[in-house]
Scaffold this active site. Structure first.
Site, PDB file in Angstrom:
ATOM      1  N   CYS A  10       0.831  -1.210   0.000  1.00 23.79           N
ATOM      2  CA  CYS A  10       0.000   0.000   0.000  1.00 23.79           C
ATOM      3  C   CYS A  10       0.866   1.262   0.000  1.00 23.79           C
ATOM      4  O   CYS A  10       0.536   2.259  -0.646  1.00 23.79           O
ATOM      5  CB  CYS A  10      -0.919   0.028   1.221  1.00 23.79           C
ATOM      6  N   ARG A  70      -7.872  -4.360  -3.152  1.00 19.97           N
ATOM      7  CA  ARG A  70      -7.413  -3.200  -3.951  1.00 19.97           C
ATOM      8  C   ARG A  70      -8.402  -2.993  -5.096  1.00 19.97           C
ATOM      9  O   ARG A  70      -8.237  -3.577  -6.171  1.00 19.97           O
ATOM     10  CB  ARG A  70      -6.005  -3.458  -4.503  1.00 19.97           C
TER      11      ARG A  70
HETATM   12  C1  BEZ Z   1       0.547  -4.563   1.834  1.00 18.90           C
HETATM   13  O1  BEZ Z   1       1.753  -4.767   1.869  1.00 18.90           O
HETATM   14  O2  BEZ Z   1       0.100  -3.487   1.432  1.00 18.90           O
HETATM   15  C2  BEZ Z   1      -0.378  -5.631   2.247  1.00 18.90           C
HETATM   16  C3  BEZ Z   1      -0.068  -6.936   1.962  1.00 18.90           C
HETATM   17  C4  BEZ Z   1      -0.928  -7.937   2.365  1.00 18.90           C
HETATM   18  C5  BEZ Z   1      -2.081  -7.630   3.075  1.00 18.90           C
HETATM   19  C6  BEZ Z   1      -2.408  -6.305   3.304  1.00 18.90           C
HETATM   20  C7  BEZ Z   1      -1.554  -5.307   2.890  1.00 18.90           C
END
Ligand code: BEZ
Length: 238
Positions: A55, A138
């Site tokens: 993110c 997402r």
């Molecule tokens: C992230 O790195 O943004 C992420 C990865 C897995 C689950 C939620 C967020």
């Protein structure tokens, strides 16, 4: 009281429908969506959680591209099911501490919605229990200047979005609207476009016999040239 064991019905907005309306608190004040964005394109996107690596890489990229999207009359609105103080602390950390690829000192100036109750995320089908019950996937919703949903893309938690594609979709949607054409596989501005748009009446054969300069591969499949400069002139602000 008996426990309700029925699976929860998940509502998912669909293409061509009015974007579901909501009011929300954001890092840039309150918004009334999509009404506040009438006249602009807007991308409403969700991310799973603040202070997570994928993110963070995406937010830095969105923020770096905000002006590019703005030139194509498109605003950005982010959302996660975190609270406002988490959002503010995360965005401050990004600005003050994170240097990633060639991005540094990145300020996020577009609104990031706080959605602790998940009311907005549920309205937009962003909570997909096969991925997570407690985090938004997402999602990317393209809403046009009249408030209609024009494209929806979903990515899972582990996969960061492709920003070339996010921008390509925006340009393709606007090009289709302005020039009454459709865009073929892997189209990029400057490539030939398809006439007439798929699903419209009037066959390409009629046009084959008309005046337009086209290349026809068969009666149902014709393309024509459309200059990149012409597209830029039509959709990009100075
Ligand atoms: C992230 O790195 O943004 C992420 C990865 C897995 C689950 C939620 C967020």
């Amino acid at each position: 009281m008996e426990e309700n064991l029925e699976p929860k019905v998940v509502s998912m907005p669909r293409l061509g429908e009015a974007a579901p309306e909501f009011r929300a608190e954001t890092t840039q004040g309150d918004i009334h969506f999509p009404n506040d964005y009438t006249g602009s394109w807007v991308i409403l996107f969700s991310h799973p959680a603040d202070f997570t690596p994928v993110c963070t890489s995406e937010f830095m990229t969105f923020a770096s591209l905000e002006d590019k999207f703005a030139k194509a009359n498109c605003k950005l609105v982010g959302l996660s099911v975190d609270g406002l103080y988490s959002h503010i602390a995360w965005l401050r950390t990004i600005k003050e501490k994170i240097e990633y690829r060639s991005m540094k000192d990145v300020e996020v100036n577009f609104p990031l919605i706080e959605d602790v109750s998940m009311a907005v995320a549920e309205k937009y089908g962003m909570i997909q229990p096969g991925e997570s019950n407690t985090k938004a996937v997402r999602a990317v919703f393209y809403v046009d200047p009249k408030g209609t949903i024009r494209t929806i893309i979903y990515y899972p938690l582990s996969l960061g979005r492709n920003f070339d594609e996010l921008y390509r979709v925006l340009v393709a949607l606007q090009t289709a609207d302005k020039f009454d054409i459709a865009t073929p596989a892997d189209w990029r501005p400057g490539d030939d476009v398809i006439v007439p748009p798929a699903g419209s009446c009037g066959s390409a054969k009629d046009r084959m016999e008309g005046k337009e300069e086209m290349t026809c591969y068969d009666w149902f499949f014709c393309t024509k040239k459309l200059d990149k400069e012409e597209i830029e002139k039509a959709i990009l602000k100075e």
